[in-house]
Scaffold this motif. Structure first.
Motif, mmCIF file in Angstrom:
data_model
loop_
_atom_site.group_PDB
_atom_site.id
_atom_site.type_symbol
_atom_site.label_atom_id
_atom_site.label_comp_id
_atom_site.label_asym_id
_atom_site.label_seq_id
_atom_site.Cartn_x
_atom_site.Cartn_y
_atom_site.Cartn_z
ATOM 1 N N GLY A 185 1.341 -2.346 -11.173
ATOM 2 C CA GLY A 185 -0.042 -1.843 -11.094
ATOM 3 C C GLY A 185 -1.055 -2.760 -9.905
ATOM 4 O O GLY A 185 -1.687 -1.997 -9.499
ATOM 5 N N GLU A 186 -1.511 -3.869 -10.177
ATOM 6 C CA GLU A 186 -1.445 -4.678 -9.651
ATOM 7 C C GLU A 186 -1.214 -5.046 -8.196
ATOM 8 O O GLU A 186 -2.141 -5.584 -7.515
ATOM 9 N N ARG A 187 0.107 -4.712 -8.585
ATOM 10 C CA ARG A 187 0.650 -5.505 -7.108
ATOM 11 C C ARG A 187 1.007 -4.298 -5.996
ATOM 12 O O ARG A 187 0.812 -4.523 -4.278
ATOM 13 N N ILE A 188 0.125 -2.952 -6.306
ATOM 14 C CA ILE A 188 0.575 -1.585 -5.234
ATOM 15 C C ILE A 188 -0.646 -0.792 -5.675
ATOM 16 O O ILE A 188 -1.449 -0.914 -6.152
ATOM 17 N N CYS A 189 -1.667 -0.567 -4.040
ATOM 18 C CA CYS A 189 -2.480 -0.918 -4.346
ATOM 19 C C CYS A 189 -2.336 1.311 -2.989
ATOM 20 O O CYS A 189 -1.487 1.376 -2.358
ATOM 21 N N PHE A 190 -2.720 2.458 -4.247
ATOM 22 C CA PHE A 190 -1.896 3.735 -4.096
ATOM 23 C C PHE A 190 -3.463 4.348 -3.357
ATOM 24 O O PHE A 190 -4.476 4.524 -3.341
ATOM 25 N N VAL A 238 1.164 -1.210 0.128
ATOM 26 C CA VAL A 238 0.197 0.019 0.204
ATOM 27 C C VAL A 238 0.818 0.920 0.035
ATOM 28 O O VAL A 238 1.921 1.046 0.806
ATOM 29 N N ALA A 239 0.900 2.232 -0.685
ATOM 30 C CA ALA A 239 1.281 3.712 -0.890
ATOM 31 C C ALA A 239 0.521 5.113 -0.999
ATOM 32 O O ALA A 239 -0.726 4.595 -1.748
ATOM 33 N N SER A 240 0.598 5.524 0.340
ATOM 34 C CA SER A 240 -0.449 6.457 0.361
ATOM 35 C C SER A 240 0.683 8.155 0.390
ATOM 36 O O SER A 240 2.241 8.222 0.271
ATOM 37 N N ASP A 241 0.147 8.856 -0.054
ATOM 38 C CA ASP A 241 0.647 10.560 -0.266
ATOM 39 C C ASP A 241 -0.267 11.333 0.386
ATOM 40 O O ASP A 241 -1.335 11.310 -0.191
#
Ligand code: SAM
Ligand code: GLN
Length: 290
Positions: A167-172, A145-148
């Motif tokens: 793209g499929e591996r990370i949830c933004f 998961v990646a947040s900003d």
């Protein structure tokens, strides 16, 4: 006499040096290679090649921007980080080589343990996505998961993840640190390269950084420690047993940041690692077994 690659590089290098670039030759070469659509090696192979007026005009425009302090990465629209080519623009910090230490520490942690289920990682303040994408690529079982807080950064990071095939591996998630996350979500690993520049350091930043990179990506409050205060207190509730918080720090912040983690009483092990220049650069705090 017609300008050649060689004569133009010599002139623009001198000019960029005069204008304060600390890497004038490299900058001049990268920008000329861009205009000519080749690599820096191609420049040397064709050193005596005369250039067209159109090429010279386009090059002058890029040199003018660089002379005004704009980082080469923003002019080219891309930066290189840990085997990746990432799109960058003025919404995000240009990823720095020292941040690769955060990636290495994260991968080491993931590889040294046996996982009963796929490990989950959060990259808080992902910017261009540099850390999240590198770890996802380096450890195919990890869920990331990646947040900003910046919408512009999230859009760019998503784009970079797609390009890297992640793209499929990370949830933004657009979020102020943990605020926008599911409060029941937990992670084995939380990584962050938060803003850490203090009031005292701000005026001394290179012009290229201070005037061009996003202030929200750099400024860490009056003493530079605002984000570490929040991370130390807020991260533990999102960390699973034995979960770790891995943070990049400014090179004079190790004592303060390890102190902040220690004050919470929630981290069993706290350690500091140095970067290749010998500066303290990464602080890791791990929760106890239960
Ligand atoms: N992780 C990227 C890297 O290492 O290249 C970017 C690091 S940059 C130093 C810090 C990032 O934190 C920026 O992208 C900025 O937008 C983000 N940020 C600033 N304040 C934030 C907040 N309150 N919550 C989440 N992210 C924040
Ligand atoms: N390393 C950046 C600089 O040199 C600072 C990045 C940050 O605040 N996390 O300016």
């Amino acid at each position: 006499m017609a300008e050649t690659i060689s004569s133009l590089l010599a002139k623009s290098t001198g000019y960029l040096k005069e204008k304060g670039s600390t890497s004038p030759r490299l900058d001049a070469e990268l920008l000329l290679a861009e205009v000519l659509g080749g690599s820096r090696v191609d420049l040397y192979v064709n050193f005596g090649q005369p250039l067209s007026k159109g090429e010279i005009d386009r090059y002058r425009e890029l040199i003018r921007r660089r002379a005004g302090g704009e980082p080469v990465a923003y002019i080219l629209g891309r930066a290189y980080f840990h085997n990746l080519t990432l799109k960058v623009d003025r919404n995000v910090l240009v990823p720095r080589p020292e941040t690769e230490h955060v990636v290495e520490s994260a991968l080491k942690y993931l590889m040294e343990r046996e996982w009963q289920r796929p490990p989950r990682m959060l990259d808080a303040g992902t910017g261009s996505g540099a850390i999240a994408i590198s770890v996802a690529a380096g450890f195919p079982d990890a869920e990331v998961v990646a947040s900003d807080a910046s919408g512009g950064a999230i859009r760019l990071a998503e784009d970079n993840a797609l390009t890297a095939g992640m793209g499929e591996r990370i949830c933004f998630v657009r979020s102020d640190l943990f605020e926008g996350l599911d409060p029941t979500d937990t992670f084995d690993l939380i990584v962050s390269n938060p803003p850490y520049i203090s009031d005292e350091e701000w005026p001394g930043l290179p012009r290229d950084v201070r005037d061009f990179e996003p202030r929200e990506a750099l400024y860490g409050g009056p003493d530079g420690l605002d984000f570490y205060r929040r991370l130390a207190v807020e991260a533990p509730q999102y960390l699973r047993p034995r979960g770790c918080l891995i943070m990049e720090i400014g090179y004079r912040q190790a004592a303060a940041v390890t102190g902040l983690l220690g004050d919470t009483g929630l981290f069993e092990v706290v350690q500091v690692e140095k970067d290749y220049s010998g500066h303290d650069r990464v602080v890791t705090g791990c929760r106890a077994e239960v």
